[in-house]
Design an enzyme around this catalytic site. Sequence first.
Site, PDB file in Angstrom:
ATOM      1  N   ARG A 196       0.840  -1.183   0.000  1.00 22.16           N
ATOM      2  CA  ARG A 196       0.000   0.000   0.000  1.00 22.16           C
ATOM      3  C   ARG A 196       0.886   1.248   0.000  1.00 22.16           C
ATOM      4  O   ARG A 196       2.036   1.201   0.446  1.00 22.16           O
ATOM      5  CB  ARG A 196      -0.914   0.014   1.231  1.00 22.16           C
ATOM      6  CG  ARG A 196      -1.771  -1.238   1.388  1.00 22.16           C
ATOM      7  CD  ARG A 196      -2.506  -1.214   2.718  1.00 22.16           C
ATOM      8  NE  ARG A 196      -3.349  -2.405   2.916  1.00 22.16           N
ATOM      9  CZ  ARG A 196      -2.945  -3.527   3.487  1.00 22.16           C
ATOM     10  NH1 ARG A 196      -1.694  -3.638   3.926  1.00 22.16           N
ATOM     11  NH2 ARG A 196      -3.771  -4.556   3.629  1.00 22.16           N
ATOM     12  N   LYS A 221      -1.379  -2.849   8.057  1.00 22.81           N
ATOM     13  CA  LYS A 221      -2.497  -2.516   8.930  1.00 22.81           C
ATOM     14  C   LYS A 221      -2.382  -3.261  10.251  1.00 22.81           C
ATOM     15  O   LYS A 221      -1.955  -4.410  10.292  1.00 22.81           O
ATOM     16  CB  LYS A 221      -3.827  -2.867   8.248  1.00 22.81           C
ATOM     17  CG  LYS A 221      -4.148  -1.986   7.049  1.00 22.81           C
ATOM     18  CD  LYS A 221      -5.525  -2.308   6.493  1.00 22.81           C
ATOM     19  CE  LYS A 221      -5.892  -1.364   5.363  1.00 22.81           C
ATOM     20  NZ  LYS A 221      -7.243  -1.634   4.824  1.00 22.81           N
ATOM     21  N   HIS A 247      -3.049   2.243  -5.640  1.00 25.87           N
ATOM     22  CA  HIS A 247      -3.689   0.953  -5.405  1.00 25.87           C
ATOM     23  C   HIS A 247      -3.871   0.165  -6.697  1.00 25.87           C
ATOM     24  O   HIS A 247      -3.997  -1.059  -6.666  1.00 25.87           O
ATOM     25  CB  HIS A 247      -5.039   1.157  -4.713  1.00 25.87           C
ATOM     26  CG  HIS A 247      -5.227   0.271  -3.518  1.00 25.87           C
ATOM     27  ND1 HIS A 247      -4.428   0.331  -2.391  1.00 25.87           N
ATOM     28  CD2 HIS A 247      -6.117  -0.729  -3.274  1.00 25.87           C
ATOM     29  CE1 HIS A 247      -4.823  -0.582  -1.520  1.00 25.87           C
ATOM     30  NE2 HIS A 247      -5.841  -1.238  -2.033  1.00 25.87           N
ATOM     31  N   ARG A 250      -1.035  -2.038  -6.858  1.00 24.17           N
ATOM     32  CA  ARG A 250      -1.228  -3.167  -5.940  1.00 24.17           C
ATOM     33  C   ARG A 250      -2.146  -4.207  -6.564  1.00 24.17           C
ATOM     34  O   ARG A 250      -1.867  -5.413  -6.519  1.00 24.17           O
ATOM     35  CB  ARG A 250      -1.808  -2.648  -4.626  1.00 24.17           C
ATOM     36  CG  ARG A 250      -2.097  -3.705  -3.561  1.00 24.17           C
ATOM     37  CD  ARG A 250      -2.470  -3.005  -2.259  1.00 24.17           C
ATOM     38  NE  ARG A 250      -3.089  -3.868  -1.270  1.00 24.17           N
ATOM     39  CZ  ARG A 250      -2.424  -4.628  -0.395  1.00 24.17           C
ATOM     40  NH1 ARG A 250      -1.095  -4.652  -0.416  1.00 24.17           N
ATOM     41  NH2 ARG A 250      -3.059  -5.362   0.488  1.00 24.17           N
ATOM     42  N   HIS A 259      -3.116  -9.452   3.773  1.00 28.07           N
ATOM     43  CA  HIS A 259      -4.547  -9.527   4.036  1.00 28.07           C
ATOM     44  C   HIS A 259      -4.809 -10.386   5.265  1.00 28.07           C
ATOM     45  O   HIS A 259      -4.248 -11.479   5.393  1.00 28.07           O
ATOM     46  CB  HIS A 259      -5.295 -10.134   2.847  1.00 28.07           C
ATOM     47  CG  HIS A 259      -5.419  -9.219   1.682  1.00 28.07           C
ATOM     48  ND1 HIS A 259      -5.654  -9.659   0.394  1.00 28.07           N
ATOM     49  CD2 HIS A 259      -5.362  -7.861   1.605  1.00 28.07           C
ATOM     50  CE1 HIS A 259      -5.718  -8.615  -0.422  1.00 28.07           C
ATOM     51  NE2 HIS A 259      -5.556  -7.524   0.292  1.00 28.07           N
ATOM     52  N   TYR A 315      -9.124 -11.227  -6.388  1.00 25.09           N
ATOM     53  CA  TYR A 315      -8.230 -11.253  -7.544  1.00 25.09           C
ATOM     54  C   TYR A 315      -8.439 -12.489  -8.407  1.00 25.09           C
ATOM     55  O   TYR A 315      -8.070 -12.493  -9.580  1.00 25.09           O
ATOM     56  CB  TYR A 315      -6.767 -11.135  -7.078  1.00 25.09           C
ATOM     57  CG  TYR A 315      -6.521  -9.810  -6.406  1.00 25.09           C
ATOM     58  CD1 TYR A 315      -6.518  -8.627  -7.148  1.00 25.09           C
ATOM     59  CD2 TYR A 315      -6.343  -9.720  -5.038  1.00 25.09           C
ATOM     60  CE1 TYR A 315      -6.335  -7.407  -6.542  1.00 25.09           C
ATOM     61  CE2 TYR A 315      -6.145  -8.495  -4.420  1.00 25.09           C
ATOM     62  CZ  TYR A 315      -6.148  -7.343  -5.177  1.00 25.09           C
ATOM     63  OH  TYR A 315      -5.977  -6.131  -4.578  1.00 25.09           O
TER      64      TYR A 315
END
Length: 315
Positions: free
Chosen positions: A166, A190, A261, A264, A287, A296
């Site tokens: 990110r 994150k 993004h 990404r 994730h 995806y």
Amino acid sequence: MPPRFKPVQNSVASALPTALPSTHVEGFVAYLQGECGLARNTVISYERDIKRFSDWFHESAVARVTDITLQDLSGYLRYLHELKLATSTIARHLVSLKMFFRYLMLEGILKESVADLLNSPKLWEHLPKVLSEDAVNRLLDAPMHQDLNPYRDRALLAVLYATGCRASEVCSLKMRDLQLDEGFCRCVGKGNKERLVSLNPVAVAALKTYLARERPARAGTSLDSPVFTSRSGRSIDRIQVWKLVKRYASRIGLSDAVTPHTLRHSFATHMLANGAEIRALQELLGHASIRTTQIYTHVEHSRLKAIHKQCHPRG
């Protein structure tokens, strides 16, 4: 009962109207930061979502939060749709709402959470846009010598695509995180979760050139200093990254919808197309849930359908 979590000062919650008791909202924000360990940007987003819910609640006929029914919350979701928010944004609002109601249960304010009965909107209505490998190559080559920071920008674009990180993760990279001889770097995602991401030869070469030719004149040698800096030596932020990606995408004739993004998304889709396993891709992207990564597989299937339609004699 009073909140178990110390309210955060100078937050969005402090400016909320009296639609919801301020202690509920402030305590919720402190709960997100202190016990959930969420990233700062995530906390800001959830706090903003609850502010919107508070505004709606203020205009509703519901007197107290303990009186909210499933029908009331369904009306709130309809309200979000009427605002023409993106499906993904509405889904995030729903996550924020569910976490808020669970917090109220922890505090003994609610006995049960009616928010948990709400269904998430379909997230696959709008698949993420991806670039072709040729378009990515042209984008990475877009910075020119006449640009203010050509070596930095080339390195930044190369790292975004090589790692699938990110924009915020790339901005937070420190010199100590780089292991160029081994071809990887450490990034913090994150929830302050750390992971190792690989750097391909293109990214390594671009980083070495930038570190040798541009960075020494603007930043110190401390291992705690940022990798990507402005001309003043300060770390660049997500907005700057967003702007430079837009500028170089426009230069080579790509859609103005291209963002950091997009790189990404392109990284993930290209990895799947070349045989990467979904679980490995989940780890590379950082994730928490495999369901997020599975989008995806939908993107790759759509790409294959387009190729089939274009190339099959009866397509």
